[in-house]
Design an enzyme around this catalytic site. Sequence first.
Site, PDB file in Angstrom:
ATOM      1  N   PRO A 284       0.838  -1.207   0.000  1.00 45.23           N
ATOM      2  CA  PRO A 284       0.000   0.000   0.000  1.00 45.23           C
ATOM      3  C   PRO A 284       0.871   1.254   0.000  1.00 45.23           C
ATOM      4  O   PRO A 284       1.968   1.262   0.560  1.00 45.23           O
ATOM      5  CB  PRO A 284      -0.795  -0.117   1.307  1.00 45.23           C
ATOM      6  CG  PRO A 284      -0.692  -1.548   1.709  1.00 45.23           C
ATOM      7  CD  PRO A 284       0.626  -2.035   1.200  1.00 45.23           C
ATOM      8  N   LYS A 285       0.377   2.284  -0.634  1.00 42.73           N
ATOM      9  CA  LYS A 285       1.050   3.590  -0.585  1.00 42.73           C
ATOM     10  C   LYS A 285       0.346   4.421   0.482  1.00 42.73           C
ATOM     11  O   LYS A 285      -0.796   4.840   0.305  1.00 42.73           O
ATOM     12  CB  LYS A 285       1.001   4.301  -1.941  1.00 42.73           C
ATOM     13  CG  LYS A 285       1.836   5.571  -1.962  1.00 42.73           C
ATOM     14  CD  LYS A 285       1.808   6.235  -3.314  1.00 42.73           C
ATOM     15  CE  LYS A 285       2.775   7.433  -3.327  1.00 42.73           C
ATOM     16  NZ  LYS A 285       2.483   8.391  -2.246  1.00 42.73           N
ATOM     17  N   TRP A 286       1.044   4.673   1.568  1.00 42.94           N
ATOM     18  CA  TRP A 286       0.451   5.347   2.713  1.00 42.94           C
ATOM     19  C   TRP A 286       0.474   6.856   2.517  1.00 42.94           C
ATOM     20  O   TRP A 286       1.440   7.418   2.015  1.00 42.94           O
ATOM     21  CB  TRP A 286       1.199   4.963   3.987  1.00 42.94           C
ATOM     22  CG  TRP A 286       1.196   3.493   4.225  1.00 42.94           C
ATOM     23  CD1 TRP A 286       2.101   2.575   3.773  1.00 42.94           C
ATOM     24  CD2 TRP A 286       0.199   2.749   4.923  1.00 42.94           C
ATOM     25  NE1 TRP A 286       1.746   1.315   4.166  1.00 42.94           N
ATOM     26  CE2 TRP A 286       0.580   1.387   4.863  1.00 42.94           C
ATOM     27  CE3 TRP A 286      -0.976   3.098   5.590  1.00 42.94           C
ATOM     28  CZ2 TRP A 286      -0.183   0.378   5.463  1.00 42.94           C
ATOM     29  CZ3 TRP A 286      -1.724   2.095   6.187  1.00 42.94           C
ATOM     30  CH2 TRP A 286      -1.327   0.750   6.122  1.00 42.94           C
TER      31      TRP A 286
ATOM     32  N   ASP B 270      -3.138   6.019  -0.418  1.00 44.79           N
ATOM     33  CA  ASP B 270      -2.868   6.886  -1.563  1.00 44.79           C
ATOM     34  C   ASP B 270      -2.696   6.116  -2.868  1.00 44.79           C
ATOM     35  O   ASP B 270      -2.573   6.709  -3.924  1.00 44.79           O
ATOM     36  CB  ASP B 270      -1.593   7.688  -1.276  1.00 44.79           C
ATOM     37  CG  ASP B 270      -1.584   9.018  -1.994  1.00 44.79           C
ATOM     38  OD1 ASP B 270      -2.666   9.496  -2.362  1.00 44.79           O
ATOM     39  OD2 ASP B 270      -0.493   9.568  -2.192  1.00 44.79           O
TER      40      ASP B 270
END
Length: 214
Positions: free
Chosen positions: A19-21, A167
Amino acid sequence: MLAKAQTEIPGGGDWRYEPKWDGFRAIVFRDGDSLHIASRNALPLERYFPELLDPFREALPDRCVVDGEIVIASSHGLNFDALQLRLHPAASRVRMLAEQTPASAVLFDLLALGDRDLRNQPLAQRRAALCDGVTASTDRIIGITPQTDDPDRATEWFTRYEGAGLDGVVAKSPAQPYLPGERGWIKVKHLRTVDAVVGGFREARRVHDVAQAA
């Protein structure tokens, strides 16, 4: 190490997806009780997130460098605006915000352990060392990012958790070393567009005022 933007999640190859945090990128340096948190631009962050110092000391190996993201979770998902409020010069306000909206950290890479520089090792080995060396806290203050080699699972993360503040998705090669300053990863972010009409006005002036100004 950075990521280059792409419009679709890559498949057909050996990829690891994370995941893109939506948070602040942070490199954490620990040497015993000494702890330093640096931003992506090497600016110090520890004074803005005092609530993370002790949890980092409990979770990290005694001497190490880790890469990750600082986030603030709320009932509506990740709150980037709350992170920005932390960058305040007054220590008293920072302490108040740390109590009201405490931050967490999500780690995704281990760059050094003891006297060993791990940046030349492939991601798969660094990931294994990260999972072995970091003690994720039960209260979820310090955690390790999920990772999968399944592009369908990555697509599910991308679509399902957008509302929670994620994100997008980052794709990484498991054989790749850590390349500081290079865009060797791939990021696929949520794109949002809006149609808007922007208007303006000028205040009217009386005729005789205009004549006197001529």
